[in-house]
Each structure stands twice: as C-alpha cells, then as structure tokens.
Design a protein around this motif. Structure first.
Motif: not given
Lengths: 445, 445, 445
Positions: B241, B244, B248, B251-252, B301-302, C26-27, C30-35, C38, C83, C86, C101-103, C106
C-alpha cells in the motif's frame, strides 16, 4: 523484364511459404499450457525480450549505411525464429503429441533466437536475405538439438547459455563466414585492370564503419544488453536465492569487465590513449557472457569480479589483434562476435568445469556450502534439480567440457555446411559491392 | 616521445589499480545474502537500472560533440561506483566482518551511483577522465556517510532520495565546479592579443550546445527517467500500500510538472512563444525530484499535483534566470543540475518537514489517517519502521530540516575540497579548448 | 507589437488553466485506494508506460523535421490526458463521492491516453498545439463514456482494447482530419499565379517524409511497442492462466504478422523487391491490434498466428493502396493510423464476434474447454467475471458487433464535431506552409 520485376517482388516469397508451414504445424501440434504448468517459476521474460529485439538490433546499427537492415532484419529473423524454436524445443517435450506453450516456452524461444542474432552479427552486411533465412532455420534447429544433448543427456550447468547459446551462435556464424569466403575467392574476376574492383572495395571500406550518429544508436543496444543481462542469466533459476545469486554475479562481472575494458581500450587502441568505440560497445558486455555458465554457482562476489576482469582482457585483445588476423584468413566477422560471444563463451565453459571440479561435495550436494565454489544447480536450464545425482564433482566437470566440445563441433560443422549450401546461386549471395549497404534491400529517403 | 605515448596509453591505468583494490576488498569482505535476507521486500531494480544506465546517459547526449563521452563515461562511472557503493554502504551493515549482497544492495548501489552521475551532469564536458574518477570515488564515499547519518541517526523520511541523492549530488557537483573555476582564472594567459582565446571560446560556445539529432537522443534519456521515476521513488517501500501510494504520488507530480513546464517554457524562452528543449528535457523531471522525500506520505493525489506544479516553476525559472547568473560567477553547470536536482531537492526537503509537522498524530503513529498529510513511514529507506518512535511530529520536522542542512554542508564542503584537489596537474585538467569535445578521448570516425 | 509578443508568450496559457482545474478536481474528488483495493491483480503497468511514452513518441519521429514535436507533444499530451482520464474513468466508479487511485487506475489512464496519441498520429504535423489540446480533452472524455458503455452495459470482451482504444482512437482522428480538411479548401487562395503555393507545397512534400536518421529512431518506437504489446494485451487479465494465454496469443500474432509484412512489403512497394520502411515500422504492429479483442480467448496458438497473418495483409495493402485514396479525398493520415489501428481494430472486433459465436457453451461457461475457441473472460477489462451470465454465445457475438458499431459511430461523430470546432480561428490552425515543421513551435539549434 516484367518477369524480372515479378521475380524481384517475390524475392521474399520463401518467407510466406515458411510462415504457412509454421501455421500448419502450430495448428496441429501446439496448445496452451494448463493452469498447473503456468505456475512454473519464471522471471525476466520482458527483460530478455528487450535484449533480443532492442539490444541486438541497435548494437548492430553501428554501420553507417546498414541501420535499416540491422533493425529490420533483426526484427524479422527474431520474429521468425521464436516461432520455429517453440516447435523445435517443444519437440523434445511433447505430451500426447502436443507442445504446451506458456511464458516459459516463450522465454526459451527468445533465448534460442539469440543464437541466430549472434550469427547475424558475424555476417552483418555480408549475407543476402535469402541466405540469412536459410541459415537461421538450420541454426535454430541444430541449436535445439545441441541444447537437448547438453541439458538432458550431459545434464550440464549453463544457466546463462554461455555454452549453448553464445558459443554455439558465434562459432556457427564463423563457420558460415568461413564457408562464404571460399565463394568469394573462387569466381572472383581476375583483378587485372581492377579499377572497378578497387573502387568498389574502397567504397566497401568506407561503408564498413560507423558514423558519429550510428555509434550513438549502437550504444543504446549495448546499454540495454548490459542492463538486462542479469535478468537473462537468472531467468530460469529454480529458487529465489539462486536467482538473486545469478543476478549478483552477473551484475558484478559486467561492472568489473566494463572498468577494465576502458583501461585496456586506451592502452591498445590505434591512437594512443584514445578509446575505441568498438571495444566500449562490445567488450563491456563480455562479462555477461563469461559469467553465464557459472552465474548461479557459489563463485563469490569477488570471484564474479575476477571473471569479469578476465573477460575484458580476452575480448579487447581479441578485437585488437585476433579479428584482423581472421580477416586476413578470409573469415569476416563484422561485429566481432568471436570476441564478444565466442571466446568469452569458451572461457565461461572452462570456468564451469573448473568450478564444478573444485566444488566441495557438501556444497555440491545440498547447497548449504557458502564456500567458494559449488555447482549448486546443475542444468538449471531445463531440469528442475539434480541434487540427488550421484555424480562426483570431477565427473560433472568432465561433462561440462564434453558439452563445450560438442557445441563447438556441432556449431562449426553445421555452420560450415550451411554456409556451403548458402553460397550457391539459389540463395542469391551478395556481390562485393553490395555489402554493408541498405540500398540493396530498402527504399531509402 | 615513446615514453609520452606509453604515458598516454596508460592514462586510464588508475582504473585498473582501483579495480584491483575493489577485487581484493570484495574477496575479503563480501558474501551472498542468505535465503532469509533474500526475502526482503524490494521492487523496481530493473527500472532503476534503466534510469541509471540509459536515462542519465542519454539525457547527457544533448551536446553535439560529446555523445561518446556522455554515454561512455556514464557507463564507466556507474560501473565503477556501483561496486564501490556496495562496499561503502555495506560497511555500516556488516555482520561477522562480512557484507551480504542481495538484490536490495544492488538497488541501493544503483541509487547511490546517481549522485555521481548528477555531478557528472554539472561537469559535463568540463572535467578530464582522471578528475572524474577521483571526484566520483570521494563523492560516493561521503555520500554513503551522509546517507547513514540521515537514515540511521536522524531517522528521516526520504524514500525517493531527494535529500540524500539529488540534493547531495547536485551541490557536490556545484562545489566541484566552483573550485575548478578558480583554476581557470588563475593561470589564464593574459588575453592581450587574444585572437586564439577568442577563437577557442567561440568554438566552445559552438560545441556547448545541441544538434537536432542530439536533442532527439537526449529526449530518450528524459523519457526513460520520466517513465521509471515512480519505480525509483517506491522501490524501497515497506508495504504494497505504501509502494502504490509512492507510485501514484510520483506519477501525478511528474504529470502536472510536465504540463506546467510546457506552459512556462513558451512564456519565458528567448524566442517568444517557442519552446526551449532544455526545459522540456529537464524541468519535466523536476516533479519526480520534488515529490521524492514525501512520495510515500499521505499528501493526497491533489497534493502531489500541487507539488509537481511548484517544481516546474522552480526549475524553468532556474534554467532561464539563475543558471546564467551562476555562470557569470564562474560556476559552470552544463546540464543545469541545480535546476533539475538541486533546488527541487531542497524544495522536497522543505516539503518533507512541512508535511511531517502537519501530520496528525494518529496518522503519524498508526498510518490509519486518510487525512492530509502524514509521514507514515519514517526513514523508509533503510529502516523497517519506526511506528513505535516517541518523536513528536514537530521533532520529526526538525530532523528533516537538520538532515537537509547537513546534506548541503557535506555536499558543498566535500565538493569544493575535491574540486580543489582535482584541479592540480596530477589530474590533468582540461584546457579551455578541449572542453565539450569527444576528440580528446575517443577515436572518432 | 509588445502585446503581440505577450500573446505569443501566453499561447500555452490554456494548459495552465486546465491544469489548475485538474488540481482542484483532484483535491475535491480523489483519494488513495485502501489496502484491500491495492491487492487487485494487475501487471504490465511499467511496460505499458514505456509503450505510451517511448513507443508512440519515437514511432512518430519518422518525419525529418518534426521530431521535437513528436517527442515533446507526445509527452505533453500523455501527461495531461493521464490526469484527465483518471477523473473521467473514475467518475463511473466513485464511492462516497471519491475516486480511489491505485496502480490499476494508473494503468487504465495510460491505456486511455493511447487513444489521444493514435489521433495525434493521424494529425501529426497538421494541427496546432491549441487544437491538439482541445481535441485531446474531448476525445478522452467521450472515450471513457464509450468504454463504459462497452464494458458495463454491453459487457463485451476486449481485453487489449482493440475496439475501445485502437478503433476509437483511429476513427476519432480520421473524423478530425476530415473536418480540418474542409477548412483547408475553403479559404485557400486562388492558385492563380501560385508560385508561392507550389513552392510551399513542394517544401511540405519534402518535410512530409523521413531522413535516414529519423527512420532509425522511429524503429525504436516500433520495437518498444512490439516488445511490450503482450503486456498491454494481458495487463488486466483476471487470472495467471488467462494472462499467459493473452501473452502467448499476442506474441505469436505479432511474430507471424511481422514475417508476412516483410514479404508483402517487397511485393507491393514502389521499387520492386525493396522494403518500405513505413510498412516495417507500422504493419509489423498490426498483429498486436488484431489479436487485442480475442487475446484472452481460446483461439489456439495456430489461431493467433493466423490472426497475425491476416493483420499484415490488411495493414500493408491499406498503406499501399487505401491511404493514397483517402488523401485524394482530403483526409490526411500522417502516420497511417487507419492501417495500424483502425482497420486492424475493426478486424479484431469482427473476430471477437466470430469467436464468441463459435464458442462451445461449456468452454464459454466454465473455461474448461480446451477447444477452439471460447470467450472465456467476457469484459475482462473492468468486470471481474461474468461466468454466471446467462447470455448465449450468439447474444455475446451480437453485443460485440453492437459495441464495435457504437464505437465507430461515437468516434467519427465526436471526431468530426471537435474537428469542426477546432478549425475556427480561436484554436489558431496551421497554415499550409507551417506543416510538418518544428520551426513553428521550438527554438531550434
């Protein structure tokens, strides 16, 4: 006239014929691997793919007017031979009359295609498309037989293919080159008032070399080969610890080989103290070949560095002093594959016998030994393991040498034979003035 | 005369001496990692390998007559320094007097070699081979000490090496460059009737720039660095986690940095509205440096996009306005590493302090927090974890700043010092007219 | 005057505006994917990244004076569109108003950016930066809608994106090209004493082609696309056995396509018997497109070879005979994307319907069938599986065709529409003489 044009348009028709034969054979004899076979350990497929299709191709772009052929024919030959090798290698491994194909077989096909590309390097600019096609098909088939003998009968250790791929490909190529040479001298017109001959030779001499730009693209090939060589030498390792050992050894051998290559190049080059791009592009890679047959053994990080240093010595001196002698004997070797693949391959084969002989029996039999050295994974290529093998270390060493000798004999023999066949009119050999020139085969801008 | 030729032929002899020393040290002090160590999480080795050997090499081929040196010396320096770094980094990590080598150590050695290549970028075309060799050995050794201090003593978070690799390499290089400059002004001949001087300078000005072709090969370096930077910034992540998240963010940041670079380049370039290849080749990568020290944190990400936009601003304005000023002060920086690695590295270090300070303590201590931001993995470089660390977020921020300051001090100090030593006759510094020219070191076609 | 310069300097300002909008989105969203997320199976991200940023970029460097734009704009467009994609793709997949967002995301964004780069290939040298920006934003948004319809509503099988990416991108580009063409004929000056016109056209004809060097760098793009295409077609496979099947099929299709391309190129090229670099650079890749929609199906290794041979036929004949006809109609297609992506994409779509229709129901429903063929993984793109789908094989075939038709309609419709908008003054279209020329956009050496 019209007929001549049609003949010309169909000059690559044998390609289609062979592709149709491949199509039929694949329909009849191949299938996908099942879920169980797919789980077999494998790594480095993509990296090896880059070596074959980018590395070899761009390394050969050093000739100033042969870059289309270098990149184009490399792609063509490899695309053809990977299909052909899937069948030839799979032939020894059929179940219920079917060859199963998974990622592992693709990797092995890529590796076998390297033999053909090494041979292409020896003949670069010297052979016609039809000749190359014929030579490649023979070479891959005999190469698969040779590999079968080494791995399944002699059960040798050669994880990086230094014997079965590099030595084989190089001496097959030199055999072809020696055979083609006879052609040249035989029907050559009397050089009486040889103005045209001299002129064409002069032009050839001019084309048989790099431009500033072509040397920069050639370095691209060198570096990609350099980068992924650890993956090449470790792709078929049976365990993670063996894989990492093969990577570490290859990485170190390449690094030390590179450093010594620079030192030696300045020491022996034609202009004192200046570096020769031929050495930098090629000899820096000899460390990868030299460590190939012992990459998964306990040679120690220091041992790997020593192996690489020796490879640089063999390769740079070979380029500087041996290749010109061979050329005088009429054996052309455009890329100097004898110095990059041939002699370093033999060196690796000899090392593999040495390390096998020196192996402590504990290390040899149970892979516990941390001491220098041990042939922990015999025949890691295709065999899962032979730890239960009752062979003595001396016997194993002997087999390594026998396999090396077999490879050399088969390579030179079949190389000379196919060269003799390929020099007949049927395969439309090149005239002297057509050498090293894209003009022959390509619409140029 | 003959002696002079021999001296010239042996100009790279120090390479062999150093390689033999490495050989002995490896024999005495290294071994393979055992099966347990080999299991350590690691990714991105091959990708980083491509960045070091293709990315850096080809990025430096933008000079029209220095492409052999760019690709050749890059290969030589990296091949030498990866061996040297394995020893220097392993020195702090020895068990029973032995350094264990696995894939992880190879990756760390690759990463450390980047510092030397960054410095090479600053000195491109300005330093002799002997100077580069000496500078590289010192730089990597001090760099390993600096990294040890940052990671093991200060326990900072710097997963992408923005502080320990990019900032260090850039300011070491600028230190050397500043020191070498003194040399130039000191013994320079009085420019009385300076026709020759002017002429040679003119020629230098001509060589100190790209050709159409060399810019195209340089873009190859740029793009490979760009592609694999996410792997570089995430290779040492401790969990999937975290890995990744680092990918992310990188990449951004690279993507937004690239877009803003194009906009700014047209806005400030010499010809209004036209794009400047120097910006496109370099500033597009600043986003990877800028996000390096915070790539594994919860910056969102932002946040990653904002970081990248700022990096473009710093880098493009640096190239346009700061580099010319530094040159007037006599500090040459051929590739502008101050704008690609230096200032973006400092920016990343400051960001890492900011985000550490802003971290909620929950997020900081148990990585549950999804809020912006948290330094979830402190010192992810070498340390497994420090979640039990009783440090406050403010303390962590302070350490990030202290490490940045230490790095800057060590880099500039040791850079200037080795530059002062390297400018002595012993290291055969270049004359003005020998700059940016492959002719010095290579047999050219 | 000053104002004009300022306007010129700010010509890329829309980039900044759009980047700021992206920043805000994005702000907010969006957020990161969780465990858990992933852990989703994914492979081939880095390989696809190389295809997008090196492969497409260098394939387009074949024009002799447009290499800066080919590599630079490719980087810019892709950096922007990844971008944007996504957000557009994530829009259909939001949870609690957030895009994770995770791999995997992307990789999907990289894949979507290919549509824009295919369109860029059709318009290479023909469109201004502002036009490309506008077109790219529209194309990616509509492309995501189209993909959503195909995958979530029609639930089609298209693992390699031959329908949703290649067909869509090619015909969107041809739609734009057709629309831009109207522009050209409308305000064209009467060719009365058209010396200037003729001269500028002559110059264009000269610029609209390769140099020896640019063809060698273009082959770099070709080969990297060729190498990693198996990763592209298998990245989203749900199981390892499905992934390897997709790799095997793509590998074989590319190989046979390459062999047949060489044979056909010599047969139909302008100079009898010589190879045409355009075919070698492009048609060798058609096998990757053609097998895309069926790569994970049980088409059999022989089936894959047959698919590739057909692709070569379509592509080479298309380049030789169809593209000149389209140009006479005013539809420019600089890279011939119709022959590399368009027609091979339609061919792949038709094949996917055929193989769906022929599937035995056992093979179709439980993936046990080893017989030829079966659509084992329907809609492998986004859906985990639809093995419980009560659809008949005939229904599935119908949906494949409907999706192909929908894609063609949406691509041409939105392509023509955005072309019509983009040809207004607002987007500063190029004049005839500005085509294929880096001079317009770059400070040249």
């Amino acid at each position: 006239m019209l007929e001549k044009i049609t003949m010309s348009r169909l000059r690559y028709a044998p390609l289609l014929v062979f592709q149709v034969i491949l199509l039929i054979l694949f329909f009849c004899f191949t299938t996908y691997a099942d879920a169980e076979e797919v789980k077999q350990r494998i790594s480095g497929f993509e990296d090896t793919h880059v070596m074959i299709f980018i590395g070899f191709a761009y390394l050969m772009t050093f000739l100033k007017k042969y870059c289309y052929s270098a990149t184009g024919y490399n792609l063509l030959l490899a695309a053809l031979i990977i299909q052909w090798s899937l069948l030839c290698q799979g032939f020894f491994d059929m179940k219920d009359g079917k060859i199963s194909i998974s990622l592992r077989q693709l990797l092995e096909a890529d590796i076998m295609s390297a033999t053909v590309l090494i041979t292409f390097g020896a003949l670069l600019g010297l052979a016609s498309g039809t000749q190359l096609l014929f030579i490649a098909i023979v070479e891959a088939a005999v190469g698969c037989v040779n590999l079968y003998i080494s791995e399944e009968i002699y059960k040798i250790s050669d994880i990086g293919g230094s014997i079965g791929i590099h030595t084989y490909g190089a001496y097959f190529g030199l055999g072809v080159s020696a055979a083609l040479r006879l052609k040249k001298s035989d029907p050559e017109p009397a050089p009486s008032n040889g103005v045209a001959t001299i002129q064409s030779q002069k032009e050839n001499i001019r084309l048989d070399g790099p431009s500033y730009t072509s040397d920069v693209t050639a370095m691209l090939g060198t570096i990609f080969l350099w980068i992924y060589w650890p993956s090449f030498n470790s792709g078929l390792a049976a365990t993670e610890v063996e894989r990492q050992r093969a990577i570490v050894n290859t990485y170190l051998s390449l690094a030390s080989c590179t450093v010594v290559t620079f030192m030696l190049s300045a020491a022996v080059s034609h202009k004192p103290g200046k570096l020769d791009m031929v050495h930098i592009q090629n000899s820096t890679l000899a460390g990868g070949v030299a460590v190939g047959a012992v990459a998964n053994m306990y040679i120690g990080p220091g041992g790997a560095i020593a192996v690489g240093m020796g490879a640089a010595l063999i390769s740079v001196l070979g380029y500087r002093y041996l290749t010109p002698q061979l050329e005088k004997l009429g054996v052309q070797d455009t890329c100097g594959v004898n110095n990059l693949h041939g002699m370093p391959g033999i060196y690796s084969g000899l090392l593999s016998a040495l390390f096998a002989a020196l192996a402590t029996s504990e290390a040899y039999h149970n892979e516990l030994g941390n001491v220098f050295p041990a042939t922990s994974s015999i025949a890691a290529g295709h065999l899962a393991s032979s730890t239960a093998d009752p062979r003595s270390t001396g016997m194993q060493a002997a087999y390594q040498l026998i396999a090396l000798a077999t490879t050399l004999g088969l390579a030179l023999g079949s190389g000379i034979l196919s060269g003799l066949i390929a020099k007949t009119k049927l395969f439309s050999p090149l005239e002297e003035k057509q050498r090293y020139d894209d003009e022959m085969n390509w619409e140029l801008p």
